[in-house]
Structure formats: C-alpha cells, structure tokens
Design a protein around this motif. Sequence first.
Motif, mmCIF file in Angstrom:
data_model
loop_
_atom_site.group_PDB
_atom_site.id
_atom_site.type_symbol
_atom_site.label_atom_id
_atom_site.label_comp_id
_atom_site.label_asym_id
_atom_site.label_seq_id
_atom_site.Cartn_x
_atom_site.Cartn_y
_atom_site.Cartn_z
ATOM 1 N N LEU A 11 8.057 -3.785 -6.107
ATOM 2 C CA LEU A 11 7.574 -3.873 -4.738
ATOM 3 C C LEU A 11 8.202 -2.766 -3.900
ATOM 4 O O LEU A 11 9.419 -2.552 -3.954
ATOM 5 C CB LEU A 11 7.918 -5.242 -4.149
ATOM 6 C CG LEU A 11 7.507 -5.511 -2.714
ATOM 7 C CD1 LEU A 11 5.984 -5.499 -2.584
ATOM 8 C CD2 LEU A 11 8.077 -6.845 -2.248
ATOM 9 N N ALA A 12 7.376 -2.069 -3.143
ATOM 10 C CA ALA A 12 7.852 -1.004 -2.275
ATOM 11 C C ALA A 12 7.112 -1.041 -0.956
ATOM 12 O O ALA A 12 5.996 -1.564 -0.862
ATOM 13 C CB ALA A 12 7.669 0.361 -2.933
ATOM 14 N N GLN A 13 7.733 -0.485 0.060
ATOM 15 C CA GLN A 13 7.091 -0.332 1.354
ATOM 16 C C GLN A 13 6.459 1.050 1.457
ATOM 17 O O GLN A 13 6.863 1.974 0.748
ATOM 18 C CB GLN A 13 8.104 -0.538 2.479
ATOM 19 C CG GLN A 13 8.656 -1.951 2.563
ATOM 20 C CD GLN A 13 9.597 -2.139 3.729
ATOM 21 O OE1 GLN A 13 10.349 -1.227 4.082
ATOM 22 N NE2 GLN A 13 9.561 -3.310 4.335
ATOM 23 N N PRO A 14 5.464 1.224 2.315
ATOM 24 C CA PRO A 14 4.865 2.547 2.495
ATOM 25 C C PRO A 14 5.925 3.600 2.799
ATOM 26 O O PRO A 14 6.826 3.376 3.605
ATOM 27 C CB PRO A 14 3.918 2.343 3.677
ATOM 28 C CG PRO A 14 3.535 0.904 3.596
ATOM 29 C CD PRO A 14 4.786 0.203 3.131
ATOM 30 N N GLY A 15 5.809 4.749 2.119
ATOM 31 C CA GLY A 15 6.759 5.833 2.294
ATOM 32 C C GLY A 15 7.895 5.837 1.297
ATOM 33 O O GLY A 15 8.588 6.854 1.162
ATOM 34 N N GLU A 16 8.105 4.739 0.599
ATOM 35 C CA GLU A 16 9.178 4.659 -0.379
ATOM 36 C C GLU A 16 8.748 5.244 -1.719
ATOM 37 O O GLU A 16 7.601 5.675 -1.887
ATOM 38 C CB GLU A 16 9.634 3.215 -0.543
ATOM 39 C CG GLU A 16 10.301 2.654 0.700
ATOM 40 C CD GLU A 16 10.847 1.251 0.506
ATOM 41 O OE1 GLU A 16 11.721 0.840 1.297
ATOM 42 O OE2 GLU A 16 10.417 0.557 -0.440
ATOM 43 N N SER A 17 9.681 5.264 -2.677
ATOM 44 C CA SER A 17 9.441 5.867 -3.978
ATOM 45 C C SER A 17 9.736 4.897 -5.108
ATOM 46 O O SER A 17 10.577 4.005 -4.979
ATOM 47 C CB SER A 17 10.311 7.117 -4.163
ATOM 48 O OG SER A 17 10.017 8.108 -3.199
ATOM 49 N N LEU A 18 9.042 5.092 -6.221
ATOM 50 C CA LEU A 18 9.300 4.390 -7.464
ATOM 51 C C LEU A 18 9.146 5.376 -8.611
ATOM 52 O O LEU A 18 8.391 6.341 -8.503
ATOM 53 C CB LEU A 18 8.332 3.226 -7.669
ATOM 54 C CG LEU A 18 8.499 1.974 -6.804
ATOM 55 C CD1 LEU A 18 7.323 1.030 -7.032
ATOM 56 C CD2 LEU A 18 9.808 1.276 -7.125
ATOM 57 N N ARG A 19 9.844 5.135 -9.709
ATOM 58 C CA ARG A 19 9.688 5.931 -10.916
ATOM 59 C C ARG A 19 9.301 5.026 -12.067
ATOM 60 O O ARG A 19 10.036 4.093 -12.414
ATOM 61 C CB ARG A 19 10.967 6.691 -11.276
ATOM 62 C CG ARG A 19 10.750 7.706 -12.409
ATOM 63 C CD ARG A 19 12.034 8.335 -12.892
ATOM 64 N NE ARG A 19 12.825 7.403 -13.686
ATOM 65 C CZ ARG A 19 13.835 7.756 -14.471
ATOM 66 N NH1 ARG A 19 14.192 9.034 -14.555
ATOM 67 N NH2 ARG A 19 14.514 6.844 -15.149
ATOM 68 N N LEU A 20 8.157 5.307 -12.664
ATOM 69 C CA LEU A 20 7.683 4.559 -13.814
ATOM 70 C C LEU A 20 8.078 5.271 -15.102
ATOM 71 O O LEU A 20 8.150 6.496 -15.151
ATOM 72 C CB LEU A 20 6.165 4.404 -13.770
ATOM 73 C CG LEU A 20 5.568 3.835 -12.479
ATOM 74 C CD1 LEU A 20 4.058 3.676 -12.643
ATOM 75 C CD2 LEU A 20 6.222 2.520 -12.103
ATOM 76 N N SER A 21 8.322 4.492 -16.144
ATOM 77 C CA SER A 21 8.639 5.030 -17.452
ATOM 78 C C SER A 21 7.697 4.440 -18.485
ATOM 79 O O SER A 21 7.226 3.311 -18.348
ATOM 80 C CB SER A 21 10.084 4.701 -17.844
ATOM 81 O OG SER A 21 11.009 5.281 -16.954
ATOM 82 N N CYS A 22 7.415 5.214 -19.521
ATOM 83 C CA CYS A 22 6.591 4.756 -20.630
ATOM 84 C C CYS A 22 7.270 5.180 -21.921
ATOM 85 O O CYS A 22 7.355 6.376 -22.222
ATOM 86 C CB CYS A 22 5.184 5.347 -20.536
ATOM 87 S SG CYS A 22 4.127 4.995 -21.954
ATOM 88 N N ALA A 23 7.763 4.207 -22.667
ATOM 89 C CA ALA A 23 8.431 4.469 -23.935
ATOM 90 C C ALA A 23 7.411 4.449 -25.065
ATOM 91 O O ALA A 23 6.660 3.483 -25.210
ATOM 92 C CB ALA A 23 9.515 3.429 -24.180
ATOM 93 N N THR A 127 3.344 -2.660 -6.353
ATOM 94 C CA THR A 127 2.810 -3.277 -5.152
ATOM 95 C C THR A 127 3.431 -2.607 -3.933
ATOM 96 O O THR A 127 4.650 -2.618 -3.765
ATOM 97 C CB THR A 127 3.098 -4.780 -5.117
ATOM 98 O OG1 THR A 127 2.519 -5.406 -6.260
ATOM 99 C CG2 THR A 127 2.515 -5.409 -3.856
ATOM 100 N N VAL A 128 2.588 -2.007 -3.111
ATOM 101 C CA VAL A 128 3.031 -1.338 -1.889
ATOM 102 C C VAL A 128 2.515 -2.153 -0.719
ATOM 103 O O VAL A 128 1.300 -2.265 -0.513
ATOM 104 C CB VAL A 128 2.528 0.103 -1.805
ATOM 105 C CG1 VAL A 128 3.108 0.786 -0.564
ATOM 106 C CG2 VAL A 128 2.905 0.865 -3.060
ATOM 107 N N SER A 129 3.420 -2.720 0.028
ATOM 108 C CA SER A 129 3.065 -3.627 1.108
ATOM 109 C C SER A 129 3.800 -3.246 2.376
ATOM 110 O O SER A 129 5.016 -3.067 2.376
ATOM 111 C CB SER A 129 3.396 -5.068 0.731
ATOM 112 O OG SER A 129 3.128 -5.957 1.801
ATOM 113 N N GLY A 130 3.037 -3.134 3.445
ATOM 114 C CA GLY A 130 3.611 -2.808 4.741
ATOM 115 C C GLY A 130 3.862 -4.022 5.600
ATOM 116 O O GLY A 130 4.349 -3.924 6.710
#
Length: 130
Positions: A11-23, A127-130
């Motif tokens: 879960l992130a707010q608008p403007g924030e960052s996430l990093r996804l990984s795929c093994a 999920t990006v929720s403001g």
Amino acid sequence: QVQLVESGGGLAQPGESLRLSCAASGFIFRDYTMTWARQAPGKGLEWVASIYGDGEDTWYQESVKGRFIISRDNDKNTVYLQMNSLQVEDTALYFCGKLQWPHHYSSAYADALQDSYEGWGQGTQVTVSG
C-alpha cells in the motif's frame, strides 16, 4: 519448468515509491527478455515495461515513462520494477513474464502478452490510495 515469483507490492500513497522484484528459475535467465504487466480492477492485462536479456535496452508503456525503471541482476536471476511518483491509476496486480524466444524482442509483443510471454507468477498487489 519456468518459475517466476513476484514480491514487493503493498500500500502506498500518491507520490510515494515501491520496488517490485521477480525471482526467476528454470531457464537461462540472461538469455531472455523479461516484462512487467499489470491488471487493474475491471480491466485487462496491460503491458508496463520490458528489458532485454543483457539489460542494455528497456521499453516502457507511455503512461509510466519517467516514473518507472525496469532493471535486472543476471547474477541473481532477478528483475526489478522501481515505481516512483505512484498514482492512483497504478493500482493493479503486477506480474512478470519471460519472453518465449531467446535473444529477441519486438514491441509487437506488448499487444500479445499471453501469447508471447510465459511463466507468469502469482502477481504482487500494488494499491495506491489517497
């Protein structure tokens, strides 16, 4: 034989960052183009980004250009998606896939994801929720 396991969503707010990984496992990782695709609620599977086997060339969906960065570490058999400046519209289940043919890429594959890529994992929810 091909196995891909996505992780890093949340879960992130608008403007924030996430990093996804795929093994990845079950194939010679460095030989294959990898892609990220996503499925938003009530929508079809959408291509997001791809990266060539050697990591030198990348391609992006127009809506994420300048915000997302796809990369890979062939020593770790892992592909990443750095997602910056997240927007509510980025909310989706994110999958990674392996191109069926080695040492190859065409932009046409973005319009035929299910027929061109294989090994789709369980996905990771963003999920990006403001």
